[in-house]
Enzyme design. Sequence first.
Site, PDB file in Angstrom:
ATOM      1  N   ASP A 120      -5.577   7.386  -5.627  1.00 58.46           N
ATOM      2  CA  ASP A 120      -5.791   8.812  -5.365  1.00 58.46           C
ATOM      3  C   ASP A 120      -6.609   8.994  -4.077  1.00 58.46           C
ATOM      4  O   ASP A 120      -6.218   9.734  -3.153  1.00 58.46           O
ATOM      5  CB  ASP A 120      -6.527   9.397  -6.587  1.00 58.46           C
ATOM      6  CG  ASP A 120      -6.507  10.912  -6.643  1.00 58.46           C
ATOM      7  OD1 ASP A 120      -6.200  11.547  -5.614  1.00 58.46           O
ATOM      8  OD2 ASP A 120      -6.830  11.460  -7.708  1.00 58.46           O
ATOM      9  N   ASN A 129      -6.003  12.735 -11.390  1.00 57.41           N
ATOM     10  CA  ASN A 129      -6.684  13.137 -12.627  1.00 57.41           C
ATOM     11  C   ASN A 129      -6.296  14.591 -12.931  1.00 57.41           C
ATOM     12  O   ASN A 129      -5.721  15.276 -12.089  1.00 57.41           O
ATOM     13  CB  ASN A 129      -8.201  12.962 -12.510  1.00 57.41           C
ATOM     14  CG  ASN A 129      -8.764  13.671 -11.293  1.00 57.41           C
ATOM     15  OD1 ASN A 129      -8.611  14.885 -11.145  1.00 57.41           O
ATOM     16  ND2 ASN A 129      -9.368  12.916 -10.398  1.00 57.41           N
ATOM     17  N   VAL A 172      -8.517   2.264 -12.992  1.00 59.28           N
ATOM     18  CA  VAL A 172      -9.676   2.815 -13.706  1.00 59.28           C
ATOM     19  C   VAL A 172      -9.295   3.239 -15.134  1.00 59.28           C
ATOM     20  O   VAL A 172     -10.117   3.135 -16.052  1.00 59.28           O
ATOM     21  CB  VAL A 172     -10.234   4.032 -12.927  1.00 59.28           C
ATOM     22  CG1 VAL A 172     -11.372   4.709 -13.671  1.00 59.28           C
ATOM     23  CG2 VAL A 172     -10.707   3.601 -11.545  1.00 59.28           C
ATOM     24  N   TYR A 173      -8.058   3.692 -15.347  1.00 55.93           N
ATOM     25  CA  TYR A 173      -7.661   4.183 -16.670  1.00 55.93           C
ATOM     26  C   TYR A 173      -7.358   3.063 -17.666  1.00 55.93           C
ATOM     27  O   TYR A 173      -7.125   3.327 -18.849  1.00 55.93           O
ATOM     28  CB  TYR A 173      -6.467   5.145 -16.555  1.00 55.93           C
ATOM     29  CG  TYR A 173      -6.850   6.548 -16.100  1.00 55.93           C
ATOM     30  CD1 TYR A 173      -8.150   6.858 -15.689  1.00 55.93           C
ATOM     31  CD2 TYR A 173      -5.919   7.576 -16.090  1.00 55.93           C
ATOM     32  CE1 TYR A 173      -8.496   8.145 -15.266  1.00 55.93           C
ATOM     33  CE2 TYR A 173      -6.259   8.868 -15.680  1.00 55.93           C
ATOM     34  CZ  TYR A 173      -7.548   9.148 -15.273  1.00 55.93           C
ATOM     35  OH  TYR A 173      -7.878  10.423 -14.873  1.00 55.93           O
ATOM     36  N   GLY A 193      -9.563   4.717  -6.137  1.00 53.02           N
ATOM     37  CA  GLY A 193      -8.276   4.047  -6.279  1.00 53.02           C
ATOM     38  C   GLY A 193      -7.199   4.649  -5.399  1.00 53.02           C
ATOM     39  O   GLY A 193      -7.444   5.096  -4.277  1.00 53.02           O
ATOM     40  N   ASP A 232       0.870  -1.179   0.000  1.00 54.12           N
ATOM     41  CA  ASP A 232       0.000   0.000   0.000  1.00 54.12           C
ATOM     42  C   ASP A 232       0.907   1.229   0.000  1.00 54.12           C
ATOM     43  O   ASP A 232       1.667   1.444   0.955  1.00 54.12           O
ATOM     44  CB  ASP A 232      -0.865  -0.046   1.261  1.00 54.12           C
ATOM     45  CG  ASP A 232      -1.779   1.162   1.387  1.00 54.12           C
ATOM     46  OD1 ASP A 232      -1.591   2.162   0.663  1.00 54.12           O
ATOM     47  OD2 ASP A 232      -2.684   1.100   2.235  1.00 54.12           O
ATOM     48  N   ILE A 233       0.845   2.032  -1.040  1.00 54.09           N
ATOM     49  CA  ILE A 233       1.787   3.142  -1.198  1.00 54.09           C
ATOM     50  C   ILE A 233       1.620   4.199  -0.106  1.00 54.09           C
ATOM     51  O   ILE A 233       2.557   4.933   0.193  1.00 54.09           O
ATOM     52  CB  ILE A 233       1.681   3.745  -2.617  1.00 54.09           C
ATOM     53  CG1 ILE A 233       2.947   4.516  -2.987  1.00 54.09           C
ATOM     54  CG2 ILE A 233       0.451   4.637  -2.761  1.00 54.09           C
ATOM     55  CD1 ILE A 233       3.088   4.826  -4.455  1.00 54.09           C
TER      56      ILE A 233
HETATM   57  P1  ADP Z   1      -5.570   5.137 -12.696  1.00 55.88           P
HETATM   58  O1  ADP Z   1      -6.786   6.032 -12.738  1.00 55.88           O
HETATM   59  O2  ADP Z   1      -4.295   5.861 -13.078  1.00 55.88           O
HETATM   60  O3  ADP Z   1      -5.777   3.859 -13.457  1.00 55.88           O
HETATM   61  P2  ADP Z   1      -6.072   3.793 -10.132  1.00 55.88           P
HETATM   62  O4  ADP Z   1      -5.951   4.385  -8.779  1.00 55.88           O
HETATM   63  O5  ADP Z   1      -7.443   3.395 -10.596  1.00 55.88           O
HETATM   64  O6  ADP Z   1      -5.372   4.829 -11.129  1.00 55.88           O
HETATM   65  O7  ADP Z   1      -5.127   2.512 -10.222  1.00 55.88           O
HETATM   66  C1  ADP Z   1      -3.737   2.575 -10.375  1.00 55.88           C
HETATM   67  C2  ADP Z   1      -3.112   1.380  -9.678  1.00 55.88           C
HETATM   68  O8  ADP Z   1      -3.007   1.668  -8.287  1.00 55.88           O
HETATM   69  C3  ADP Z   1      -3.913   0.084  -9.781  1.00 55.88           C
HETATM   70  O9  ADP Z   1      -2.986  -0.967 -10.057  1.00 55.88           O
HETATM   71  C4  ADP Z   1      -4.503  -0.081  -8.385  1.00 55.88           C
HETATM   72  O10 ADP Z   1      -4.680  -1.447  -8.035  1.00 55.88           O
HETATM   73  C5  ADP Z   1      -3.409   0.536  -7.543  1.00 55.88           C
HETATM   74  N1  ADP Z   1      -3.760   0.963  -6.173  1.00 55.88           N
HETATM   75  C6  ADP Z   1      -4.964   1.247  -5.624  1.00 55.88           C
HETATM   76  N2  ADP Z   1      -4.821   1.594  -4.329  1.00 55.88           N
HETATM   77  C7  ADP Z   1      -3.478   1.542  -4.052  1.00 55.88           C
HETATM   78  C8  ADP Z   1      -2.675   1.763  -2.887  1.00 55.88           C
HETATM   79  N3  ADP Z   1      -3.203   2.138  -1.726  1.00 55.88           N
HETATM   80  N4  ADP Z   1      -1.320   1.589  -2.992  1.00 55.88           N
HETATM   81  C9  ADP Z   1      -0.751   1.226  -4.162  1.00 55.88           C
HETATM   82  N5  ADP Z   1      -1.453   0.995  -5.284  1.00 55.88           N
HETATM   83  C10 ADP Z   1      -2.800   1.148  -5.236  1.00 55.88           C
END
Ligand code: ADP
Length: 176
Positions: free
Chosen positions: A40, A30, A126-127, A38, A16-17
């Site tokens: 963000d 965005n 989502v993208y 997600g 988890d980042i």
């Molecule tokens: P985008 O709109 O750029 O596609 P998303 O947030 O929908 O961004 O997803 C980008 C990536 O981040 C996906 O692989 C998703 O599984 C991942 N992700 C979601 N939550 C976290 C988190 N807390 N830490 C790291 N990666 C995450």
Amino acid sequence: MQATVNQTIIELVRGDITEEETDAIVNAANSRLAGGAGVDGAIHRAGGPAIMAECRKIGGCPTGEAVITTGGRLKARYVIHTVGPVYRGGGHGEARLLSSAYASSLKLAKRRGLHSIAFPAISCGVYGYPINEAARIALSACLDFAGENTEIQLIRHVLFDQNTCDIFAVELRKLL
Ligand code: ADP
């Protein structure tokens, strides 16, 4: 998995980042910097309202570029917000824009004198970017940067699920 390129460690971890302790973590934002689902949403929830307050002042960020704010309550001191492309089949400049999102974030971190940075898999949620292609582009951009710059000592890719982590590992092995 880890590799050293020039003076930079490139690392892949599952996690988890929002829990990262690197100087900066990167947000897959965005273009309105409006917050969203997600990663963000997770970053704003964990970091608190100071991040959004700065995002509002900045106002927006074009696709492929990056801006920087405080990390608020996060362990990371800064959040670098970059905007990856929405995947629309691959013929709309997506690869160039995704590469630019990584390169812009790295350049910004360097300009601010930072030494470590953590990326999520930009555009892979989502993208809708195909993960293997996105991984190749992401890692190539980071390897290129590491080959030409020495200031960033650690580039960590923090992948949320095992499948994404496995795909990044396959692509990194191919590139080394
Ligand atoms: P985008 O709109 O750029 O596609 P998303 O947030 O929908 O961004 O997803 C980008 C990536 O981040 C996906 O692989 C998703 O599984 C991942 N992700 C979601 N939550 C976290 C988190 N807390 N830490 C790291 N990666 C995450």
